[in-house]
Enzyme design. Structure first.
Site, PDB file in Angstrom:
ATOM      1  CG  PHE A 186      -1.933   1.090   1.216  1.00 56.01           C
ATOM      2  CD1 PHE A 186      -2.943   1.113   0.260  1.00 56.01           C
ATOM      3  CD2 PHE A 186      -1.886   2.111   2.147  1.00 56.01           C
ATOM      4  CE1 PHE A 186      -3.883   2.124   0.242  1.00 56.01           C
ATOM      5  CE2 PHE A 186      -2.825   3.131   2.140  1.00 56.01           C
ATOM      6  CZ  PHE A 186      -3.830   3.137   1.179  1.00 56.01           C
ATOM      7  CG  ASP A 216       4.099  -1.277   6.614  1.00 58.51           C
ATOM      8  OD1 ASP A 216       3.171  -1.638   7.370  1.00 58.51           O
ATOM      9  OD2 ASP A 216       3.912  -0.544   5.626  1.00 58.51           O
ATOM     10  CG  HIS A 250      -1.032  -6.350   6.052  1.00 64.64           C
ATOM     11  ND1 HIS A 250      -0.723  -6.679   4.739  1.00 64.64           N
ATOM     12  CD2 HIS A 250      -1.624  -5.140   5.987  1.00 64.64           C
ATOM     13  CE1 HIS A 250      -1.110  -5.705   3.929  1.00 64.64           C
ATOM     14  NE2 HIS A 250      -1.644  -4.757   4.672  1.00 64.64           N
ATOM     15  CD  GLN A 291      -8.523   0.557   6.863  1.00 59.35           C
ATOM     16  OE1 GLN A 291      -8.023  -0.564   6.968  1.00 59.35           O
ATOM     17  NE2 GLN A 291      -9.547   0.801   6.075  1.00 59.35           N
ATOM     18  CE  LYS A 350      -4.062  -2.294   7.464  1.00 56.06           C
ATOM     19  NZ  LYS A 350      -4.879  -1.358   6.684  1.00 56.06           N
ATOM     20  NE  ARG A 386       2.778  21.728  26.439  1.00 54.05           N
ATOM     21  CZ  ARG A 386       1.566  22.196  26.740  1.00 54.05           C
ATOM     22  NH1 ARG A 386       0.534  21.930  25.937  1.00 54.05           N
ATOM     23  NH2 ARG A 386       1.388  22.926  27.817  1.00 54.05           N
ATOM     24  CE1 TYR A 424       0.637  25.546  25.672  1.00 54.59           C
ATOM     25  CE2 TYR A 424       0.961  27.350  27.231  1.00 54.59           C
ATOM     26  CZ  TYR A 424       0.152  26.387  26.650  1.00 54.59           C
ATOM     27  OH  TYR A 424      -1.166  26.289  27.040  1.00 54.59           O
ATOM     28  NE  ARG A 476      -2.096  15.196  22.092  1.00 56.39           N
ATOM     29  CZ  ARG A 476      -1.709  16.429  21.754  1.00 56.39           C
ATOM     30  NH1 ARG A 476      -0.416  16.740  21.727  1.00 56.39           N
ATOM     31  NH2 ARG A 476      -2.593  17.356  21.437  1.00 56.39           N
TER      32      ARG A 476
END
Length: 388
Positions: free
Chosen positions: A90, A161, A164, A187, A190, A219, A226, A236
């Site tokens: 992909f 990767d 799968h 996703q 999956k 951060r 900050y 996140r």
């Protein structure tokens, strides 16, 4: 329905869920903090996912593409570097590198397993290569022994990767225990899903700490003034998705056991159909989760293959054409493409060219059905090929 067609098999739905997901969502809702910094679901999921895959640490992120991008950034991939990727995958595998300004270098895959050809990867290594990215295609591990040797010989790190490969095992070890960073996807299609989401597993704490900073805009979690210590972005994961993924992880082993049993039957039946060649399996892969049931009909050609897939769908099979070679999509050439042509890459990647033209896969939910439905799959494919 025509007289020669059997009734469509009844396959399980996907995604699957039960009271565990409902309870998790309510738990996340009622804790009063829906952000990972103040909540507990993401932290708990990361610990559970890391333990399950034998990793030192895991970091949950927004999706699998971001997981790859973040992992590559931790490995130092940036403008002017190169990342070796399979030509058959992909396109997120290449785009994650290209988004960082790196050049994606496609190499061919093994004709049996459809995973990265390690010899081809070795030939593609240059002084600019910063990472080698095998894709564990359909849940089948790339040759990690050979890749580890290539990495040791060249000094180029491996990034897996593993989109799968949830729960897959290479000689008794899961992706997180193999000494390299691995990136996963959650996703909707999956093996575990919260609609979207991803995770990165790390073999050491230092890589995790850098990734945490970069996935949270640079951060630290304790910062109140900050002071952003690195560049980064907001990758996140939210608390609701993590609560769903905890439930999904809880039933993964049972689903893998069923798919392993059903796949053994289906591979035997497919191999008995003239002209059909199922994806091979390296004996060192002692646990395969079967993201998809993959096979080829060599020599069929893309147009007839597409017609066959349409007919399989019409007959009730959740069938798909295989991935297109990444260099045969316009998006590959927009940025970070190698200085070559489609024709030259096609000549260098004959296995990928064949898979582009005659590869087919069936959704993994078919492998959660009963054994009779597995026999029905083979009969439907036999009938569709005869009709073609």
């Amino acid at each position: 329905m025509s007289a020669d067609r059997h009734p469509a098999p009844d396959f399980p739905a996907w995604p699957q869920y039960d009271a565990a997901e409902r309870e998790g969502l309510i738990r996340a809702l009622e804790q009063g903090q829906w952000w990972r910094i103040g909540g507990s679901e993401v932290d708990s999921f990361e610990r559970e996912f890391a333990d399950y895959h034998g990793a030192e640490r895991a970091l949950a992120v927004t999706n699998g593409t971001h997981a790859l991008e973040l992992a590559l950034q931790v490995l130092g991939v940036s403008h002017g570097t190169e990342v070796i990727v399979p030509a058959f995958t992909f396109i997120s595998s290449s785009q994650a590198a290209q988004r960082l300004g790196a050049v994606a270098v496609p190499v061919d895959v093994d004709p049996e397993t459809y995973c990265l050809d390690v010899a081809a990867a070795a030939e593609a290594v240059t002084p600019r290569t910063r990472a080698i990215m095998p894709v564990h295609m359909a849940g089948h591990f790339a040759d990690m022994d050979a890749l580890d040797k290539l990495s040791a010989d060249t000094g180029v790190p491996v990034i897996q990767d593993a989109a799968h490969a949830h729960g897959a095992q290479w000689r008794g070890r899961r992706a997180g225990a193999l000494g390299s960073i691995a990136a996963f996807s959650f996703q909707n299609g999956k093996l575990m899903t919260a609609g979207e989401g991803g995770a990165v597993t790390f073999p050491d704490n230092a890589s995790y700490e850098e990734a945490f900073l970069r996935h949270s805009c640079g951060r630290p979690p304790t910062d109140r003034k900050y002071f952003h210590q690195t560049s980064g972005s907001n990758f996140r994961l939210n608390e609701f998705s993590a609560s769903v993924l905890r439930a999904q992880l809880g039933r993964l082993d049972e689903q893998i056991a069923v798919r392993e049993q059903r796949s053994a039957v289906l591979r035997r039946l497919l191999a008995e159909i003239p002209g059909v060649v199922p994806q091979g399996r390296d004996e060192r892969v002692d646990r395969m989760p079967h993201y998809m049931a993959m096979f080829q009909v060599p020599g069929l050609g893309e147009q007839r293959r597409d017609a066959l897939v349409d007919d399989l769908i019409a007959r009730g099979l959740p069938a798909f054409v295989a991935f297109r070679a990444i260099y045969r999509s316009d998006g590959f050439w927009e940025t970070g493409a190698p200085d070559t042509t489609v024709g030259d890459l096609a000549r260098r990647n004959p296995v990928t060219e064949a898979l582009t033209a005659d590869g087919i896969w069936l959704h993994h939910r078919t492998l959660l059905a009963g054994e009779q439905q597995i026999h029905d799959i083979a009969q439907i494919l036999t009938d569709a090929l005869a009709a073609l």
